[in-house]
Design a protein around this motif. Structure first.
Motif, PDB file in Angstrom:
ATOM      1  N   ARG A 130       0.800  -1.227   0.000  1.00  0.00           N
ATOM      2  CA  ARG A 130       0.000   0.000   0.000  1.00  0.00           C
ATOM      3  C   ARG A 130       0.834   1.279   0.000  1.00  0.00           C
ATOM      4  O   ARG A 130       0.435   2.291  -0.572  1.00  0.00           O
ATOM      5  CB  ARG A 130      -0.913  -0.013   1.220  1.00  0.00           C
ATOM      6  N   TYR A 184       3.095  -4.019   4.105  1.00  0.00           N
ATOM      7  CA  TYR A 184       2.624  -2.722   3.635  1.00  0.00           C
ATOM      8  C   TYR A 184       3.654  -1.928   2.841  1.00  0.00           C
ATOM      9  O   TYR A 184       3.297  -0.987   2.141  1.00  0.00           O
ATOM     10  CB  TYR A 184       2.155  -1.878   4.829  1.00  0.00           C
ATOM     11  N   GLN A 214      -1.612  -2.681  18.403  1.00  0.00           N
ATOM     12  CA  GLN A 214      -2.616  -2.906  17.363  1.00  0.00           C
ATOM     13  C   GLN A 214      -1.948  -3.340  16.069  1.00  0.00           C
ATOM     14  O   GLN A 214      -0.750  -3.161  15.881  1.00  0.00           O
ATOM     15  CB  GLN A 214      -3.411  -1.618  17.099  1.00  0.00           C
ATOM     16  N   THR A 215      -2.762  -3.885  15.175  1.00  0.00           N
ATOM     17  CA  THR A 215      -2.267  -4.147  13.830  1.00  0.00           C
ATOM     18  C   THR A 215      -2.424  -2.883  12.997  1.00  0.00           C
ATOM     19  O   THR A 215      -3.257  -2.015  13.307  1.00  0.00           O
ATOM     20  CB  THR A 215      -3.034  -5.289  13.159  1.00  0.00           C
ATOM     21  N   LEU A 216      -1.660  -2.788  11.935  1.00  0.00           N
ATOM     22  CA  LEU A 216      -1.765  -1.616  11.077  1.00  0.00           C
ATOM     23  C   LEU A 216      -3.107  -1.586  10.366  1.00  0.00           C
ATOM     24  O   LEU A 216      -3.667  -0.513  10.117  1.00  0.00           O
ATOM     25  CB  LEU A 216      -0.612  -1.603  10.067  1.00  0.00           C
ATOM     26  N   ASP A 217      -3.648  -2.737  10.072  1.00  0.00           N
ATOM     27  CA  ASP A 217      -4.953  -2.788   9.421  1.00  0.00           C
ATOM     28  C   ASP A 217      -6.034  -2.203  10.327  1.00  0.00           C
ATOM     29  O   ASP A 217      -6.914  -1.467   9.863  1.00  0.00           O
ATOM     30  CB  ASP A 217      -5.291  -4.229   9.043  1.00  0.00           C
ATOM     31  N   GLU A 218      -5.970  -2.533  11.620  1.00  0.00           N
ATOM     32  CA  GLU A 218      -6.929  -1.960  12.570  1.00  0.00           C
ATOM     33  C   GLU A 218      -6.807  -0.442  12.614  1.00  0.00           C
ATOM     34  O   GLU A 218      -7.821   0.273  12.630  1.00  0.00           O
ATOM     35  CB  GLU A 218      -6.684  -2.530  13.969  1.00  0.00           C
ATOM     36  N   LYS A 254       4.799  -6.488  11.405  1.00  0.00           N
ATOM     37  CA  LYS A 254       3.528  -5.798  11.219  1.00  0.00           C
ATOM     38  C   LYS A 254       3.560  -4.858  10.012  1.00  0.00           C
ATOM     39  O   LYS A 254       2.517  -4.570   9.412  1.00  0.00           O
ATOM     40  CB  LYS A 254       3.164  -5.002  12.474  1.00  0.00           C
ATOM     41  N   THR A 264      -9.650   6.812   8.028  1.00  0.00           N
ATOM     42  CA  THR A 264     -10.451   6.743   6.796  1.00  0.00           C
ATOM     43  C   THR A 264     -10.850   8.133   6.322  1.00  0.00           C
ATOM     44  O   THR A 264     -10.805   8.434   5.125  1.00  0.00           O
ATOM     45  CB  THR A 264     -11.703   5.886   7.029  1.00  0.00           C
ATOM     46  N   LEU A 304      -5.528   1.646  10.311  1.00  0.00           N
ATOM     47  CA  LEU A 304      -5.870   2.311   9.048  1.00  0.00           C
ATOM     48  C   LEU A 304      -7.361   2.265   8.749  1.00  0.00           C
ATOM     49  O   LEU A 304      -7.859   3.074   7.958  1.00  0.00           O
ATOM     50  CB  LEU A 304      -5.087   1.676   7.902  1.00  0.00           C
ATOM     51  N   SER A 305      -8.061   1.330   9.349  1.00  0.00           N
ATOM     52  CA  SER A 305      -9.504   1.223   9.102  1.00  0.00           C
ATOM     53  C   SER A 305     -10.329   2.013  10.110  1.00  0.00           C
ATOM     54  O   SER A 305     -11.562   1.985  10.070  1.00  0.00           O
ATOM     55  CB  SER A 305      -9.939  -0.246   9.126  1.00  0.00           C
TER      56      SER A 305
END
Length: 279
Positions: free
Chosen positions: A2, A46, A239-243, A42, A251, A245-246
């Motif tokens: 990403r 990305y 936290q995870t990066l997905d958590e 983690k 957002t 970024l969402s």
């Protein structure tokens, strides 16, 4: 992947106080080997490129050699941004680190009023590093002081020519002075500050689009200029990066920039982002 790059601040401690740098009021901290090791897996899905930069001087971190090894073990390419004062003592380690891809040397750091070595010695050490790195690592000498304290730039160029004789080759983003060696100009800019006046909010910044930043305490921020962590999106240690970024805040920032709109008060007060402003 990403992001083109992720800025990973391994320390917010610097050995200089330069006029162009806002510094930080955050608690001083160095990322530990354990913290750094936990973050790498983690981030790997990305991006391929880690920039050891945000605040602080990365060459002052006592575990830098171990960080470079660990980053390489995870398949990262590392870019360092340094004021150049500690290059000489770290040169052998840097040139022998397979993961080190590029070194940005901020020559405008001569503006600092606390450099403990003479000006010419400072330049000699910066240019000797480039000479020894030629063909092995990418080295970029930065003059990001146009419109600021740029009165000594010509002295620096004259000194540079002793190490890298002309002719040089001018390019779109910089000037080639040797194999994998470059210098580049940049305009001085106003760092984002919540106390600064509002600017044009119609900007399409790269924050969360091709980059993000991680402070040494694990706080994830949208870009490399959030030096105080004024836009905390989460913490990579827990936290995870997905958590992260969402999240609604992340957002909204991303959607705003995709539509040429800065939604955060800090972004609306960023002098650097104004170069991406829609007139």
């Amino acid at each position: 992947m990403r992001f083109q790059k992720i800025y990973l601040e391994i320390s917010n401690i610097c050995n200089l106080k330069c006029e162009f740098c806002p510094g930080t009021k955050r608690t001083t901290k160095r990322m530990t080997v354990e913290e750094f090791s936990a973050v790498l897996p983690k981030l790997r899905p990305y991006t391929e490129f880690l920039y050891f930069h945000l605040m602080g001087e990365p060459l002052a971190h006592p575990d830098l050699a171990e960080f470079l090894k660990l980053a390489g073990d995870h398949g990262f390419k590392v870019i360092l941004t340094t004021n150049g004062t500690l290059l000489k003592r770290n040169q052998a380690m840097l040139l022998n680190a397979p993961a080190l891809h590029k070194v940005n040397i901020s020559l405008h750091s001569f503006e600092a009023n606390d450099i403990t070595i003479p000006f010419e010695q400072y330049l000699d050490e910066c240019f000797q590093f480039g000479k020894d790195a030629e063909g092995k690592k990418i080295v970029v000498y930065r003059f990001w002081n146009q419109g600021g304290a740029d009165q000594r730039n010509q002295d620096i160029f004259d000194h540079m020519k002793r190490y890298f004789p002309e002719p040089w080759k001018e390019g779109r983003r910089g000037t080639t002075i040797g194999q994998k060696l470059f210098w580049e100009f940049g305009e001085k800019f106003d760092w984002p500050d919540l106390d600064a006046p509002l600017m044009n909010p119609n900007i399409a910044c790269y924050g969360l689009r091709d980059q993000l930043g991680i402070l040494c305490d694990g706080t994830v921020v949208p870009c490399c200029l959030d030096h105080e962590g004024d836009i905390p999106l989460g913490n990579i240690f827990t936290q995870t990066l997905d958590e992260i970024l969402s999240s609604p805040r992340a957002t909204a920032i991303y959607d705003g920039f995709m539509n040429c709109r800065a939604v955060e008060p800090l972004c609306q007060r960023c002098g650097y982002a104004q170069r991406f402003a829609k007139k």
